[in-house]
Design a protein around this motif. Structure first.
Motif, PDB file in Angstrom:
ATOM      1  N   LYS A  21       0.855  -1.187   0.000  1.00  0.00           N
ATOM      2  CA  LYS A  21       0.000   0.000   0.000  1.00  0.00           C
ATOM      3  C   LYS A  21       0.893   1.239   0.000  1.00  0.00           C
ATOM      4  O   LYS A  21       1.457   1.609   1.022  1.00  0.00           O
ATOM      5  CB  LYS A  21      -0.920   0.012   1.223  1.00  0.00           C
ATOM      6  CG  LYS A  21      -1.768  -1.252   1.366  1.00  0.00           C
ATOM      7  CD  LYS A  21      -2.660  -1.476   0.148  1.00  0.00           C
ATOM      8  CE  LYS A  21      -3.523  -2.726   0.335  1.00  0.00           C
ATOM      9  NZ  LYS A  21      -4.312  -3.030  -0.885  1.00  0.00           N
ATOM     10  N   GLY A  22       1.016   1.846  -1.157  1.00  0.00           N
ATOM     11  CA  GLY A  22       1.893   3.001  -1.277  1.00  0.00           C
ATOM     12  C   GLY A  22       1.429   4.168  -0.432  1.00  0.00           C
ATOM     13  O   GLY A  22       0.229   4.433  -0.316  1.00  0.00           O
ATOM     14  N   LYS A  23       2.384   4.847   0.159  1.00  0.00           N
ATOM     15  CA  LYS A  23       2.070   6.006   0.998  1.00  0.00           C
ATOM     16  C   LYS A  23       1.624   7.186   0.132  1.00  0.00           C
ATOM     17  O   LYS A  23       2.116   7.376  -0.973  1.00  0.00           O
ATOM     18  CB  LYS A  23       3.291   6.392   1.841  1.00  0.00           C
ATOM     19  CG  LYS A  23       3.688   5.316   2.848  1.00  0.00           C
ATOM     20  CD  LYS A  23       4.940   5.715   3.609  1.00  0.00           C
ATOM     21  CE  LYS A  23       5.259   4.706   4.716  1.00  0.00           C
ATOM     22  NZ  LYS A  23       5.528   3.362   4.164  1.00  0.00           N
ATOM     23  N   THR A  24       0.715   7.959   0.673  1.00  0.00           N
ATOM     24  CA  THR A  24       0.222   9.148  -0.025  1.00  0.00           C
ATOM     25  C   THR A  24       0.804  10.395   0.628  1.00  0.00           C
ATOM     26  O   THR A  24       1.312  10.354   1.754  1.00  0.00           O
ATOM     27  CB  THR A  24      -1.305   9.206   0.001  1.00  0.00           C
ATOM     28  OG1 THR A  24      -1.749   9.245   1.375  1.00  0.00           O
ATOM     29  CG2 THR A  24      -1.907   7.986  -0.682  1.00  0.00           C
ATOM     30  N   LEU A  25       0.711  11.513  -0.082  1.00  0.00           N
ATOM     31  CA  LEU A  25       1.188  12.798   0.408  1.00  0.00           C
ATOM     32  C   LEU A  25       0.138  13.857   0.107  1.00  0.00           C
ATOM     33  O   LEU A  25      -0.702  13.677  -0.790  1.00  0.00           O
ATOM     34  CB  LEU A  25       2.514  13.178  -0.264  1.00  0.00           C
ATOM     35  CG  LEU A  25       3.748  12.370   0.129  1.00  0.00           C
ATOM     36  CD1 LEU A  25       4.924  12.737  -0.767  1.00  0.00           C
ATOM     37  CD2 LEU A  25       4.111  12.599   1.589  1.00  0.00           C
ATOM     38  N   PRO A  26       0.148  14.967   0.833  1.00  0.00           N
ATOM     39  CA  PRO A  26      -0.816  16.030   0.540  1.00  0.00           C
ATOM     40  C   PRO A  26      -0.734  16.489  -0.908  1.00  0.00           C
ATOM     41  O   PRO A  26       0.352  16.651  -1.458  1.00  0.00           O
ATOM     42  CB  PRO A  26      -0.392  17.150   1.506  1.00  0.00           C
ATOM     43  CG  PRO A  26       0.280  16.443   2.638  1.00  0.00           C
ATOM     44  CD  PRO A  26       0.987  15.280   2.013  1.00  0.00           C
ATOM     45  N   ALA A  27      -1.900  16.659  -1.517  1.00  0.00           N
ATOM     46  CA  ALA A  27      -1.961  17.029  -2.927  1.00  0.00           C
ATOM     47  C   ALA A  27      -1.441  18.448  -3.152  1.00  0.00           C
ATOM     48  O   ALA A  27      -1.513  19.307  -2.273  1.00  0.00           O
ATOM     49  CB  ALA A  27      -3.390  16.908  -3.435  1.00  0.00           C
ATOM     50  N   VAL A  28      -0.913  18.673  -4.338  1.00  0.00           N
ATOM     51  CA  VAL A  28      -0.462  19.992  -4.774  1.00  0.00           C
ATOM     52  C   VAL A  28      -1.069  20.257  -6.148  1.00  0.00           C
ATOM     53  O   VAL A  28      -1.771  19.419  -6.715  1.00  0.00           O
ATOM     54  CB  VAL A  28       1.087  20.062  -4.838  1.00  0.00           C
ATOM     55  CG1 VAL A  28       1.693  19.976  -3.451  1.00  0.00           C
ATOM     56  CG2 VAL A  28       1.641  18.956  -5.726  1.00  0.00           C
TER      57      VAL A  28
END
Length: 208
Positions: A21-28
């Motif tokens: 499960k790949g980690k997500t980051l805040p969208a830009v």
């Protein structure tokens, strides 16, 4: 180290990747997808790389995975990565979609989402000359033999450990190296320094 001493590609590597499960980051505002495309080779799975065209404004001549910015017609960032791969290297076959790896920010501030896919044969590819200087495949067993070299880079007052892989005359580093470390860590359960320890913030953000 000869190939007999090399850690073998796990037989269940596709399951290991698919279960990740790949980690997500805040969208830009700017997002992109890249493709880790694998196919069988003489000594096991091989990974597709491109050398960016030498006259591009961004990262000319560097080794990268095929990919690019999202377009309106893309239903998700896997679709982005697949479309860009088709455009850059002339892929016509439909690969098996395996997984999404950890998202990361490029040094320009773009959010990049890497995706892994598999073909059961090595396809005929043709480079788009406007974007790609060369196409080449690298056996995964050659990449995992020796840990990458790490060099320190500084941006906005923070230091980042950047991995460098060397294969023949190719240097694989930067964001591409970070994604490669993530993939190797998933498949071989390695603990090589990865970008979530240091690249969890956008490198274009001001320091606090």
């Amino acid at each position: 180290m000869n190939r007999q001493d090399t850690p073998q590609m796990p037989l269940d590597w596709q399951m290991l990747v698919s279960n990740y499960k790949g980690k997500t980051l805040p969208a830009v505002d700017r997002v992109a997808g890249v493709m880790l495309l694998l196919a069988p080779g003489e000594h096991g799975p091989e990974l597709l790389f491109t050398q960016r065209a030498l006259d591009l404004h961004s990262h000319p001549g560097e080794v990268s995975f095929p990919g690019g910015n999202v377009e309106d017609e893309d239903i998700d960032l896997y679709a982005t990565a697949l479309r860009e791969t088709q455009e850059e290297v002339g892929l016509t076959e439909v690969p098996l979609r395996l997984a999404r790896l950890d998202a990361l920010y490029a040094r320009s501030g773009i959010l990049v989402e890497p995706h892994v896919a598999w073909l059961d044969h090595k396809p005929q590819l043709i480079a788009c000359e406007d974007e790609v200087a060369e196409i080449f495949w690298v056996p995964m067993l050659d990449l995992v033999q020796i840990p990458p070299e790490y060099q320190l880079f500084e941006r906005n007052g923070r230091q980042w450990q950047v991995p460098f892989f060397y294969y023949n005359d190719w240097k694989i580093w930067g964001m591409t190296g970070m994604i490669l470390v993530n993939f190797i860590n998933v498949v071989w359960q390695q603990k090589w320094p990865s970008f979530h320890e240091e690249w969890g913030k956008n490198p274009m953000d001001d320091t606090e």
